[in-house]
Structure formats: C-alpha cells, structure tokens
Scaffold this motif. Sequence first.
Motif, PDB file in Angstrom:
ATOM      1  N   TYR A   1       0.849  -1.204   0.000  1.00  0.00           N
ATOM      2  CA  TYR A   1       0.000   0.000   0.000  1.00  0.00           C
ATOM      3  C   TYR A   1       0.884   1.253   0.000  1.00  0.00           C
ATOM      4  N   GLN A   2       0.582   2.206  -0.870  1.00  0.00           N
ATOM      5  CA  GLN A   2       1.506   3.330  -1.077  1.00  0.00           C
ATOM      6  C   GLN A   2       1.468   4.384   0.019  1.00  0.00           C
ATOM      7  N   GLY A   3       0.399   4.388   0.814  1.00  0.00           N
ATOM      8  CA  GLY A   3       0.309   5.354   1.898  1.00  0.00           C
ATOM      9  C   GLY A   3      -0.609   6.501   1.570  1.00  0.00           C
ATOM     10  N   LYS A   4      -1.216   7.101   2.603  1.00  0.00           N
ATOM     11  CA  LYS A   4      -2.308   8.032   2.379  1.00  0.00           C
ATOM     12  C   LYS A   4      -1.996   9.480   2.764  1.00  0.00           C
ATOM     13  N   CYS A   5      -0.781   9.739   3.277  1.00  0.00           N
ATOM     14  CA  CYS A   5      -0.495  11.112   3.708  1.00  0.00           C
ATOM     15  C   CYS A   5      -0.227  12.012   2.503  1.00  0.00           C
ATOM     16  N   PRO A   6      -0.962  13.118   2.369  1.00  0.00           N
ATOM     17  CA  PRO A   6      -0.744  14.001   1.207  1.00  0.00           C
ATOM     18  C   PRO A   6       0.638  14.672   1.220  1.00  0.00           C
ATOM     19  N   TYR A   7       1.296  14.723   2.392  1.00  0.00           N
ATOM     20  CA  TYR A   7       2.629  15.331   2.463  1.00  0.00           C
ATOM     21  C   TYR A   7       3.745  14.300   2.301  1.00  0.00           C
ATOM     22  N   HIS A   8       3.613  13.160   2.981  1.00  0.00           N
ATOM     23  CA  HIS A   8       4.740  12.216   3.069  1.00  0.00           C
ATOM     24  C   HIS A   8       4.396  10.816   2.560  1.00  0.00           C
ATOM     25  N   HIS A   9       3.231  10.627   1.990  1.00  0.00           N
ATOM     26  CA  HIS A   9       2.788   9.302   1.529  1.00  0.00           C
ATOM     27  C   HIS A   9       2.835   8.274   2.659  1.00  0.00           C
ATOM     28  N   ASP A  10       4.006   7.652   2.859  1.00  0.00           N
ATOM     29  CA  ASP A  10       4.058   6.514   3.769  1.00  0.00           C
ATOM     30  C   ASP A  10       4.729   6.821   5.107  1.00  0.00           C
ATOM     31  N   CYS A  11       4.396   7.991   5.687  1.00  0.00           N
ATOM     32  CA  CYS A  11       4.796   8.225   7.073  1.00  0.00           C
ATOM     33  C   CYS A  11       3.876   7.383   7.970  1.00  0.00           C
ATOM     34  N   LEU A  12       4.053   7.497   9.286  1.00  0.00           N
ATOM     35  CA  LEU A  12       3.245   6.704  10.219  1.00  0.00           C
ATOM     36  C   LEU A  12       1.747   6.880   9.954  1.00  0.00           C
ATOM     37  N   GLU A  13       1.287   8.131   9.926  1.00  0.00           N
ATOM     38  CA  GLU A  13      -0.139   8.371   9.686  1.00  0.00           C
ATOM     39  C   GLU A  13      -0.580   7.830   8.327  1.00  0.00           C
ATOM     40  N   GLY A  14       0.287   7.997   7.345  1.00  0.00           N
ATOM     41  CA  GLY A  14      -0.029   7.553   5.991  1.00  0.00           C
ATOM     42  C   GLY A  14      -0.186   6.049   5.872  1.00  0.00           C
ATOM     43  N   LEU A  15       0.456   5.304   6.772  1.00  0.00           N
ATOM     44  CA  LEU A  15       0.392   3.840   6.697  1.00  0.00           C
ATOM     45  C   LEU A  15      -0.488   3.209   7.766  1.00  0.00           C
ATOM     46  N   ALA A  16      -0.727   3.929   8.878  1.00  0.00           N
ATOM     47  CA  ALA A  16      -1.334   3.234  10.026  1.00  0.00           C
ATOM     48  C   ALA A  16      -2.590   3.884  10.597  1.00  0.00           C
ATOM     49  N   ALA A  17      -3.004   5.058  10.106  1.00  0.00           N
ATOM     50  CA  ALA A  17      -4.257   5.647  10.602  1.00  0.00           C
ATOM     51  C   ALA A  17      -5.447   4.887  10.002  1.00  0.00           C
ATOM     52  N   GLY A  18      -6.621   5.128  10.561  1.00  0.00           N
ATOM     53  CA  GLY A  18      -7.827   4.426  10.110  1.00  0.00           C
ATOM     54  C   GLY A  18      -8.042   4.453   8.597  1.00  0.00           C
ATOM     55  N   PRO A  19      -7.953   5.629   7.950  1.00  0.00           N
ATOM     56  CA  PRO A  19      -8.180   5.677   6.496  1.00  0.00           C
ATOM     57  C   PRO A  19      -7.173   4.839   5.706  1.00  0.00           C
TER      58      PRO A  19
ATOM     59  N   GLU B   1      -3.810 -10.572  10.156  1.00  0.00           N
ATOM     60  CA  GLU B   1      -2.709  -9.886   9.460  1.00  0.00           C
ATOM     61  C   GLU B   1      -2.884  -8.363   9.477  1.00  0.00           C
ATOM     62  N   VAL B   2      -4.137  -7.914   9.556  1.00  0.00           N
ATOM     63  CA  VAL B   2      -4.406  -6.470   9.602  1.00  0.00           C
ATOM     64  C   VAL B   2      -3.806  -5.877  10.877  1.00  0.00           C
ATOM     65  N   TRP B   3      -4.031  -6.545  11.996  1.00  0.00           N
ATOM     66  CA  TRP B   3      -3.624  -5.986  13.293  1.00  0.00           C
ATOM     67  C   TRP B   3      -2.171  -6.270  13.588  1.00  0.00           C
ATOM     68  N   ASP B   4      -1.666  -7.322  12.979  1.00  0.00           N
ATOM     69  CA  ASP B   4      -0.237  -7.595  13.086  1.00  0.00           C
ATOM     70  C   ASP B   4       0.548  -6.476  12.395  1.00  0.00           C
ATOM     71  N   LEU B   5       0.121  -6.103  11.197  1.00  0.00           N
ATOM     72  CA  LEU B   5       0.798  -5.032  10.458  1.00  0.00           C
ATOM     73  C   LEU B   5       0.650  -3.696  11.193  1.00  0.00           C
TER      74      LEU B   5
ATOM     75  N   LYS C   1      -9.228   0.567  19.810  1.00  0.00           N
ATOM     76  CA  LYS C   1     -10.286  -0.251  20.428  1.00  0.00           C
ATOM     77  C   LYS C   1     -10.108  -1.721  20.058  1.00  0.00           C
ATOM     78  N   GLN C   2      -9.350  -1.984  18.987  1.00  0.00           N
ATOM     79  CA  GLN C   2      -8.969  -3.364  18.656  1.00  0.00           C
ATOM     80  C   GLN C   2      -7.843  -3.765  19.595  1.00  0.00           C
ATOM     81  N   GLN C   3      -8.200  -4.391  20.704  1.00  0.00           N
ATOM     82  CA  GLN C   3      -7.202  -4.687  21.733  1.00  0.00           C
ATOM     83  C   GLN C   3      -6.050  -5.560  21.215  1.00  0.00           C
ATOM     84  N   GLN C   4      -6.324  -6.333  20.159  1.00  0.00           N
ATOM     85  CA  GLN C   4      -5.268  -7.200  19.618  1.00  0.00           C
ATOM     86  C   GLN C   4      -4.066  -6.419  19.081  1.00  0.00           C
ATOM     87  N   VAL C   5      -4.266  -5.129  18.795  1.00  0.00           N
ATOM     88  CA  VAL C   5      -3.131  -4.317  18.331  1.00  0.00           C
ATOM     89  C   VAL C   5      -2.076  -4.204  19.437  1.00  0.00           C
TER      90      VAL C   5
END
Lengths: 290, 290
Positions: B164-182, B200-204, B233-237
Amino acid sequence: MLGAIEAGGTKFVCAVGDEKGTIIDRIQIPTTVPEETIPKVIEFFKQYSIKAIGVGSFGPIDVIKESPAYGFITSTPKPGWRDFPFVNKLQEAFSVPIGFNTDVNAAALGEAKFGAAKGLDSCLYITVGTGIGAGAIVQGKLLQGLSHPEMGHILVRRHPNDEYQGKCPYHHDCLEGLAAGPAIEARWGTKGDQLVDRLEVWDLEGYYLAQALMQFILILSPKKIILGGGVMKQQQVFTSLNRYLKEFLNEYVSLPELTDYIVSPGLGDNAGITGALMLAYQAFQEEFIH
Amino acid sequence: MLGAIEAGGTKFVCAVGDEKGTIIDRIQIPTTVPEETIPKVIEFFKQYSIKAIGVGSFGPIDVIKESPAYGFITSTPKPGWRDFPFVNKLQEAFSVPIGFNTDVNAAALGEAKFGAAKGLDSCLYITVGTGIGAGAIVQGKLLQGLSHPEMGHILVRRHPNDEYQGKCPYHHDCLEGLAAGPAIEARWGTKGDQLVDRLEVWDLEGYYLAQALMQFILILSPKKIILGGGVMKQQQVFTSLNRYLKEFLNEYVSLPELTDYIVSPGLGDNAGITGALMLAYQAFQEEFIH
C-alpha cells in the motif's frame, strides 16, 4: 570555583571555572580503567577549593535520583567501567554537591547557556562521532523521563543503494549503526577524514541524519538544532542533510531558514565541558536553596 | 464553573465542570463551518457562569503566545476552518481566560491528572484514529518548543510485504499515511471494524505502531504510554505492538513490563474533554496568579 568533568570513552577532560562558563584551568586524562583514571581526576581538583562538581559522562548512566544506582555508569561495554559508582567515588574525595548527567545533555546545557542556543529555552544537541547521541533542553530544563534519552538508536530507512549491514550490536542498522564514524569507516573501508572528496559518502550521511532530524523535529519541535562531533567537522554534511530534510518534511511544518536553524556548536569543542560546569553550578544552587 | 471544548474534525464536545475533572453538563455539536458551529458552542456556555474556558483543538494550531496568529487554527484542509481565530471568537463572547492547545495535548493532560498516568510527571498520549497525533507531558508540563509536536508524521520502515503506497498528502508513507484508520480502510478495502478477525491487519498495525513507540521511547523516555483513538479499540493491536517493540528495542533500554507501560486511556473517551477542563483551570490560575 566550580569543577567540571567531561567523561568520554577515550579521554576525560577536567576543568575548573566559574558559573559564567569561564574555564580557568583544564587537563586531559586518558580513559583507561577507573583505578587509574579517577585518582588523576581527584589529584587535579585537589589543587583547588571547589564548591561543586558537574559531570557529563559517557553512558548509559543512571540519572534518576531516587534510584539505588543513581550516579553509576551502568551497562557500558567499556572494560572496568560497568556499574562504576561515579558520583559516590567523587563524593568520597570531595564533600561538595555533584551534578551528574550524560555528556550530550551537558553539551546541550552548555550550548543553551552560552553557545548557539543562548537565550533560548529549547534546543537539541546531537553528537555524531564514535557514537551518536543527543541531549535536549525542553522549556528550560534537560529532558528526562523514565531515564535519559537514547536518541542515537532510532530507526531510519535504509538508502536503497546502501548495502552495508550496520554496526550497532543491538539494532544493526539503526541511526548509530549506519551513520556514526565507525559505520562510515566500515562501509567505505577507510576513515572519514580520508574520504573528504568522496561526495557520495557525505550525501549518504546527510540522508540518514536528515531522517533523524525529521523525527526529532516532529517529536520535540526544538528551537535550535546543534550538530557536533567528529563527523560534523565535514561541513558538506550540513548541505546534504538540509537538502534531504526539506525533501522529507515537504513543508509540513514551518521552520526557520535551515542554515540558521541547524548549526555547529557555538562553543566548538568546549560545549560539553562548559555544560559540565553548568551542571556543577546547578548542583551548588540546589544544595544552597534546599 | 469551568468550560471545556474538545474540538474535533467531526464533532465538538462542550462541557462544564470543575477543577477535579468532574463533568456537570455536556453536549455534542457537529463540526460544520465556524458560522454554524461556534454560535451553538457559545449558546451552550451562556447557560452557565463560567470562569475560564479550555480548548483542545484539531490542528495544526498556533500555540505560541507571542505569535500574531496565537489561538488560530492555521493550515487545516477542513473547509471554513483555515485561519480561524478560535481564541478571539471565544473572547468576544466571554471575557474569561482561555486555555488553548491541541486535542492530543489536552488528552495527555487529562490522563496525567486523572487517568492512566495519574501521579506521574511524564507521559505520552497517542491517538490512532482518522489521523495519528500525540501529546506529551515532560517534567510536569506539556511539551512545546518552536510549536506543538506533530508526531503522527514520523517516518517508519515499510513492511516488506506491504504494498500500500500510503495516504499522507505530504509524506505518503509516514506513520499516519500507513497506520491511521483511512490507511487501514484503503489498504484492505474495508473499514477496520469489519476486519476484526483478520489477524494480518492488526499484526501489520502493530508493526508500524511499534516502530513509532520505539522512536518515542528513545527520544522522550516517557514514564507511561497511553494509546487511544478508534483503531486502538482493537485490543489485539496491543499484543502485536508489544511483541514487535520487544524485538525492535532488543533490550537496549530497560522498561517496565510492557502491559503496564503501554495502556489504554484511564479516562476512556473522556481524556480530551477532561484535559480541556484542566486547560481552563490552568488559564484561570495563570490569570489569577499573574
């Protein structure tokens, strides 16, 4: 008169001076084993009537006053110095207040009082040499939490063309493992000062340091960033790291002009010893006030 | 009586309460445009005799008191809120002291006073939801330097299997870009709450958050780490991130038992609004003392 010790892995710098940062006398003592080095330190200070001693030490050290190991150098790999009760040994010889902190915290304090961050209540001092370490002043005080920071070991993204595996015994390719002096030597096969003309060496160094600075800026938002240590004597690293930092941050945060914001130590090689003098002064004041 | 506003991108929570964190009344107002939302906020507080208001706001905001834009929401992409003079608008309606900080700083303050970090002078509060942000208490005070931190945008190393290329409009794959809800939704094609059984979702997710926590620990050395927001809220994280964090740090720093050290908010979803009450109390005290 105040005493100051900058305790490094290779040498101890000892100095006497005043609370204005003026150094009156100083010596260097090789760091061998405590039984040899410490008596020479004591002998130097015994010549003077000192009111407090400040120590900026290599680490890791225990800086938590409530801890049983407060004042110790703790888990260093350096032979003879593991679990060395630094503050206790000084207090046996001198019954004066002792200030004790990391070498990089001392340097940050020196720079904030008299150097490149003079007048600011916030700065970050980073040394890039045999190892990488950093100390920070936050709202006028040395940053401390559970312990002192260990910023040299943060993770960076490997450059796609860099095949060197990294030198950190704990994390292999953390910042220190990829960008400290020994990593430069191991990657390129010769010491940094023999590589001055190899542009790719300093470009890569800037690539890793820029990532570190990006993390530091986003997490700490320091008012000034000071980069010292042997590697940073290659001024071309500043050019490369500023370019990469601009690219990585992509204008997400607004910063002062980078050439004013990211600078060499105002005190040159005296940042650490001057900061140790300030640690002595703080210890003296605390004893006097409480 | 104190007033508190937790200003989020979706809704404003407004509350009145006291300096012990007790909430007496509260409402929710949708975040549309300032011309609609703010009059409703004012109407709510006008029912009470309030002595100060504390605001924990979405950002970026200007928190530097000496700045001409102090009290503004600055460069947000949210329509209508860019360059909104939040503090000024409140002061036009109420001539009381206004405390103004980020939503995550407010939450950190709430947790340090009454929540999971109660009694500690140091903690880090991180929210992982629509975005990722963090606030820190350092030696009893909210961490601030040149500006407030922007910890959600630190760099992480991409997992070798994550395309996944990442969602941050400034940095693409920074933490928020790879791990926030969107980013979770965009990567897996459906919202996180529909992915509960996909290990695998929560492991990543844990893989990326563990890297962030490693950086935060090495740089800030917080005494407690609190993770809130919808994704957490996903305690498995927590299980996954603790495992990766142990692996990445490799015992380089000594930490408390991770299940005690890295926790959910003690105040649940009330961390932010409780912290905003504390911001009101601090603003009241500052006015009273100075």
